[in-house]
Design a protein around this motif. Structure first.
Motif, PDB file in Angstrom:
ATOM      1  N   VAL A 138       0.810  -1.212   0.000  1.00  0.00           N
ATOM      2  CA  VAL A 138       0.000   0.000   0.000  1.00  0.00           C
ATOM      3  C   VAL A 138       0.849   1.271   0.000  1.00  0.00           C
ATOM      4  N   ALA A 139       1.874   1.323   0.824  1.00  0.00           N
ATOM      5  CA  ALA A 139       2.700   2.544   0.903  1.00  0.00           C
ATOM      6  C   ALA A 139       3.350   2.852  -0.447  1.00  0.00           C
ATOM      7  N   ASP A 140       3.888   1.808  -1.096  1.00  0.00           N
ATOM      8  CA  ASP A 140       4.499   2.010  -2.413  1.00  0.00           C
ATOM      9  C   ASP A 140       3.444   2.413  -3.440  1.00  0.00           C
ATOM     10  N   ALA A 141       2.263   1.791  -3.343  1.00  0.00           N
ATOM     11  CA  ALA A 141       1.186   2.114  -4.286  1.00  0.00           C
ATOM     12  C   ALA A 141       0.804   3.584  -4.180  1.00  0.00           C
ATOM     13  N   VAL A 142       0.670   4.083  -2.956  1.00  0.00           N
ATOM     14  CA  VAL A 142       0.310   5.498  -2.752  1.00  0.00           C
ATOM     15  C   VAL A 142       1.357   6.403  -3.389  1.00  0.00           C
ATOM     16  N   GLU A 143       2.619   6.097  -3.158  1.00  0.00           N
ATOM     17  CA  GLU A 143       3.694   6.924  -3.715  1.00  0.00           C
ATOM     18  C   GLU A 143       3.623   6.950  -5.241  1.00  0.00           C
ATOM     19  N   HIS A 144       3.442   5.770  -5.844  1.00  0.00           N
ATOM     20  CA  HIS A 144       3.403   5.699  -7.313  1.00  0.00           C
ATOM     21  C   HIS A 144       2.166   6.396  -7.877  1.00  0.00           C
ATOM     22  N   TYR A 145       1.017   6.204  -7.232  1.00  0.00           N
ATOM     23  CA  TYR A 145      -0.205   6.862  -7.721  1.00  0.00           C
ATOM     24  C   TYR A 145      -0.079   8.384  -7.645  1.00  0.00           C
ATOM     25  N   LEU A 146       0.481   8.892  -6.549  1.00  0.00           N
ATOM     26  CA  LEU A 146       0.636  10.347  -6.424  1.00  0.00           C
ATOM     27  C   LEU A 146       1.629  10.881  -7.448  1.00  0.00           C
ATOM     28  N   ASP A 147       2.692  10.098  -7.729  1.00  0.00           N
ATOM     29  CA  ASP A 147       3.629  10.488  -8.788  1.00  0.00           C
ATOM     30  C   ASP A 147       2.914  10.535 -10.132  1.00  0.00           C
ATOM     31  N   PHE A 148       2.086   9.540 -10.369  1.00  0.00           N
ATOM     32  CA  PHE A 148       1.362   9.488 -11.641  1.00  0.00           C
ATOM     33  C   PHE A 148       0.419  10.686 -11.783  1.00  0.00           C
ATOM     34  N   LEU A 149      -0.305  11.001 -10.707  1.00  0.00           N
ATOM     35  CA  LEU A 149      -1.245  12.127 -10.780  1.00  0.00           C
ATOM     36  C   LEU A 149      -0.505  13.432 -11.042  1.00  0.00           C
ATOM     37  N   SER A 150       0.713  13.524 -10.533  1.00  0.00           N
ATOM     38  CA  SER A 150       1.491  14.737 -10.804  1.00  0.00           C
ATOM     39  C   SER A 150       1.901  14.805 -12.270  1.00  0.00           C
ATOM     40  N   LEU A 151       2.052  13.641 -12.923  1.00  0.00           N
ATOM     41  CA  LEU A 151       2.407  13.618 -14.344  1.00  0.00           C
ATOM     42  C   LEU A 151       1.273  14.134 -15.228  1.00  0.00           C
ATOM     43  N   LEU A 152       0.072  14.144 -14.679  1.00  0.00           N
ATOM     44  CA  LEU A 152      -1.053  14.685 -15.443  1.00  0.00           C
ATOM     45  C   LEU A 152      -0.845  16.157 -15.780  1.00  0.00           C
ATOM     46  N   GLN A 153      -0.066  16.815 -14.959  1.00  0.00           N
ATOM     47  CA  GLN A 153       0.200  18.233 -15.198  1.00  0.00           C
ATOM     48  C   GLN A 153       1.124  18.433 -16.407  1.00  0.00           C
ATOM     49  N   GLU A 154       1.742  17.343 -16.894  1.00  0.00           N
ATOM     50  CA  GLU A 154       2.675  17.453 -18.011  1.00  0.00           C
ATOM     51  C   GLU A 154       2.010  17.177 -19.355  1.00  0.00           C
ATOM     52  N   GLY A 155       0.700  17.247 -19.401  1.00  0.00           N
ATOM     53  CA  GLY A 155       0.005  17.004 -20.659  1.00  0.00           C
ATOM     54  C   GLY A 155       0.008  15.545 -21.043  1.00  0.00           C
ATOM     55  N   LEU A 156      -0.250  14.691 -20.047  1.00  0.00           N
ATOM     56  CA  LEU A 156      -0.162  13.252 -20.240  1.00  0.00           C
ATOM     57  C   LEU A 156      -1.050  12.765 -21.375  1.00  0.00           C
ATOM     58  N   GLN A 157      -2.270  13.257 -21.469  1.00  0.00           N
ATOM     59  CA  GLN A 157      -3.216  12.738 -22.451  1.00  0.00           C
ATOM     60  C   GLN A 157      -2.776  13.016 -23.875  1.00  0.00           C
ATOM     61  N   GLN A 158      -1.909  14.018 -24.063  1.00  0.00           N
ATOM     62  CA  GLN A 158      -1.410  14.294 -25.407  1.00  0.00           C
ATOM     63  C   GLN A 158      -0.216  13.396 -25.747  1.00  0.00           C
ATOM     64  N   GLN A 159       0.370  12.751 -24.726  1.00  0.00           N
ATOM     65  CA  GLN A 159       1.591  11.980 -24.952  1.00  0.00           C
ATOM     66  C   GLN A 159       1.346  10.484 -24.991  1.00  0.00           C
ATOM     67  N   VAL A 160       0.198  10.034 -24.532  1.00  0.00           N
ATOM     68  CA  VAL A 160      -0.087   8.611 -24.468  1.00  0.00           C
ATOM     69  C   VAL A 160      -1.083   8.258 -25.560  1.00  0.00           C
ATOM     70  N   PRO A 161      -0.840   7.203 -26.350  1.00  0.00           N
ATOM     71  CA  PRO A 161      -1.769   6.847 -27.427  1.00  0.00           C
ATOM     72  C   PRO A 161      -3.115   6.420 -26.882  1.00  0.00           C
ATOM     73  N   LEU A 162      -4.180   6.787 -27.594  1.00  0.00           N
ATOM     74  CA  LEU A 162      -5.535   6.452 -27.157  1.00  0.00           C
ATOM     75  C   LEU A 162      -6.150   5.385 -28.055  1.00  0.00           C
ATOM     76  N   ASP A 163      -5.299   4.536 -28.692  1.00  0.00           N
ATOM     77  CA  ASP A 163      -5.783   3.538 -29.630  1.00  0.00           C
ATOM     78  C   ASP A 163      -5.970   2.168 -28.992  1.00  0.00           C
ATOM     79  N   GLY A 164      -5.913   2.107 -27.664  1.00  0.00           N
ATOM     80  CA  GLY A 164      -6.080   0.834 -26.982  1.00  0.00           C
ATOM     81  C   GLY A 164      -4.773   0.123 -26.685  1.00  0.00           C
ATOM     82  N   SER A 165      -3.650   0.626 -27.226  1.00  0.00           N
ATOM     83  CA  SER A 165      -2.364  -0.017 -26.977  1.00  0.00           C
ATOM     84  C   SER A 165      -1.754   0.404 -25.648  1.00  0.00           C
TER      85      SER A 165
END
Length: 635
Positions: free
Chosen positions: A355-382
């Motif tokens: 759980v502790a590691d999961a929280v750290e990784h999830y919070l890191d991921f949410l911070s990556l949303l500020q970097e325009g994540l949706q424009q950088q990740v393909p939305l084709d199901g891959s």
């Protein structure tokens, strides 16, 4: 004419010499395009005069070198037709007194190789034929390549173009072709012997990928192994080993897959797709620690994003990577975005209870949303990423399990606020939404309606799950009244869905979405009932547990809490009867049903665990004592 011929030959040798010096001094890339342009000009000069037999060997050789520089100057796969080959073949026919203007390129090659018997033209034509084969191979025209090599081998020796049973026809034809001798007077920028080896490797690689995509794994494995023993750069060899690893994994041989993937990384440590596939194999084997190590290494490597290392192989103009470019290879070698790997780390930790590691990784991921994540990740199901609201809910689940209940409430509030305007006041879901034929005018409209309803159901599930998580978080904080409020909001939201049809089962078109909504409803009813018990409101608790059993008959948690509520209301005989009924069915039908159905979304797993009845032994003993002393009422 002889003077022009000597000047052209001298110019060709000068350009080849300049290229040789540049290649050995490491300046090849800088002069590629310049050499291509110079050879193009030389070819135009030669073709400025009428076709003549003495000049044709030089013209075809200059064309050969020019096309190689055209291919080498490209940073991506070669495409289209090899410009100039058709005109060269027509000039050959013109000298021999024939015509082929109306013929396609394949027919033109057939006519030239069958009718032109001039000895001086055989070697230049065969070299040009191999280049034509390279262009066709890059276009995936394997049949055309095989037919051309059949012609080339037959032109040399009618008895040589033969394929033994069990051998790959295309590879056999390429290997059977004899490399024409090279003359010192007409130097080549890349030998036709090298081209033959490259074509063999590329043909094996390309066919192996085709067989892999078709699911013919043993054949794919054999062809890819052939390619791995061929002539290619370290980068391509690492890619071939990566594909071998994927093939072995598909064949159910994870240890063999790992050997191939490790070999890929040994050949080229920057072949990060191999590391990504290795993590997937470790996941399949259940080796979580090693999988986490692989994902961590992958994430760090992707974040550093180093430039590709220079190949230690000699600099070739025609290369295997220019000939093999298929969708399946692109998919297998797709470079993951760092955020995808960060999410996988978070998800694996949450599933594994870290759980502790999961929280750290999830919070890191949410911070990556500020970097325009949706424009950088393909939305084709891959992509490995689920929908963003689901990630937020998983993060909330991790925060809850870590005891950070206020943070979980805040994260859920974000989901609730973002989805509120996306949900209609009423969602009518028909038992079966008939769709017109694809060719009918209404097909597109029906498809759009189906898609919009699915999206609305997903948004509703996310918002309801947000309220559900907030309810559990407030319960953990000891705020039972606030928890009841959030559970009630969740249930109120779910009333927006109206099922229409003759049956009560989830609709065929929306079965997955409705099943998730029903599970959320069950968990919310059980959660609210538990809080009512905490508040001493036993009758209201009983109603919730009864409604929960209407949603999911014989659910263990709802049944256990129902029995407890009846017991607290002093309705002991009913409680005992329900308990006996549950005990009998739990070892029968329910035991068979366990594990069936769709897996629960990860963001609901912690809610399911919190809804479980804590310890049934004391209640069971109380009921057993009651049954041992109370008179039985069989009615």
């Amino acid at each position: 004419e002889r003077g022009c011929l000597q000047a052209w030959a001298a110019r060709s040798r000068e350009l080849i010499g300049r290229w040789t010096v540049a290649r050995h001094s490491g300046e090849a890339r800088q002069v590629w395009r310049q050499q291509r342009d110079e050879f193009g000009k030389l070819l135009l000069s030669i073709r400025g005069l009428p076709a003549a037999l003495p000049a044709l060997p030089l013209e075809l050789t200059v064309l050969y070198n020019s096309l190689l520089f055209t291919a080498g100057a490209s940073d991506s796969a070669i495409k289209g037709e090899a410009e100039g080959i058709r005109q060269g073949l027509l000039r050959v026919l013109e000298v021999c007194g024939a015509c082929g203007q109306d013929l396609g390129t394949e027919e033109l090659w057939q006519k030239v190789l069958q009718e032109v018997t001039v000895e001086e033209l055989q070697a230049p034509l065969h070299r040009l034929g191999v280049l034509q084969a390279a262009w066709w191979l890059a276009a995936g025209r394997l049949g055309s390549v095989a037919a051309l090599f059949q012609l080339l081998s037959t032109a040399e020796d009618p008895g040589r173009a033969h394929c033994s049973e069990g051998q790959n026809k295309l590879l056999s034809l390429i290997k059977a072709w004899r490399v024409p001798p090279e003359g010192a007077s007409l130097p080549l920028v890349q030998s036709s012997k090298d081209l033959k080896e490259i074509l063999c490797t590329a043909a094996a690689f390309l066919q192996g990928l085709q067989e892999l995509e078709a699911g013919n794994f043993p054949t794919a494995l054999s062809l890819l192994q052939e390619a791995a023993g061929g002539f290619c750069s370290k980068k391509i060899l690492a890619q071939i080993y990566t594909c071998l690893g994927c093939c072995a994994q598909q064949m159910g041989k994870p240890q063999t897959a790992l050997q191939h993937l490790k070999r890929a990384l040994q050949v080229d440590f920057q072949c990060l797709p191999a590391l990504s596939h290795a993590a997937a194999v470790y996941h399949q084997l259940g080796e979580t620690d090693v999988e986490m190590q692989a994902l961590t290494l992958l994430y760090e490597a992707l974040r550093k994003n180093p430039p590709p290392a220079a190949s230690s192989s000699p600099c070739f103009l025609m290369r295997t990577e220019l000939l093999v470019h298929t969708p399946v290879l692109t998919s297998l070698l797709r470079r993951r975005h760092p955020s995808e790997v960060k999410y996988l780390l978070a998800q694996r930790c949450l599933r594994d209870g870290r759980v502790a590691d999961a929280v750290e990784h999830y919070l890191d991921f949410l911070s990556l949303l500020q970097e325009g994540l949706q424009q950088q990740v393909p939305l084709d199901g891959s992509s490995a990423l689920p929908r963003i609201p689901e990630v937020f809910l998983e993060a909330a689940s991790a925060l809850e399990q870590a005891g950070r209940h206020q943070d979980a409430i805040t994260v859920c509030e974000e989901v609730i606020s973002r989805t509120t305007d996306l949900i209609p006041r009423v969602l009518r879901v028909e038992e079966r939404l008939e769709q017109p034929e694809c060719s009918s005018p209404g097909a597109e409209l029906a498809g759009g309606l189906l898609s919009r309803k699915k999206e609305s159901l997903c948004c509703l599930a996310w918002r309801a799950a947000g309220y559900l998580h907030q309810g559990w978080a407030w319960a953990k904080l000891g705020e039972s009244k606030e928890a009841v409020t959030q559970f009630s909001r969740c249930l109120s939201d779910l009333l927006r869905v109206q099922l229409h049809g003759s049956g009560v089962k989830p609709t065929e078109n929306f079965q997955a979405e409705v099943e998730v909504l029903q599970k959320i409803r069950l968990l919310s009813l059980v959660g609210r009932g538990m809080q009512f018990l905490e508040l001493g409101r036993h009758k209201e608790a009983l109603l919730d547990f009864q409604h929960g059993l209407q949603v999911s008959p014989r659910d263990p948690a709802a049944t256990s809490y129902l029995v407890q509520a009846l017991w607290k209301l002093n309705r002991k005989q009913e409680a005992a009867a329900q308990w006996q009924k549950f005990s009998q069915s739990s070892s029968g039908e329910d035991g068979q049903q366990q594990g069936q159905g769709r897996p629960l979304p990860l963001y609901l797993v912690s809610c399911l665990e919190q809804a479980m009845f804590p310890d049934s032994e004391p209640l069971a003993r109380s009921i057993q004592d009651y049954l041992g002393t109370a008179p039985q009422d069989t009615s």
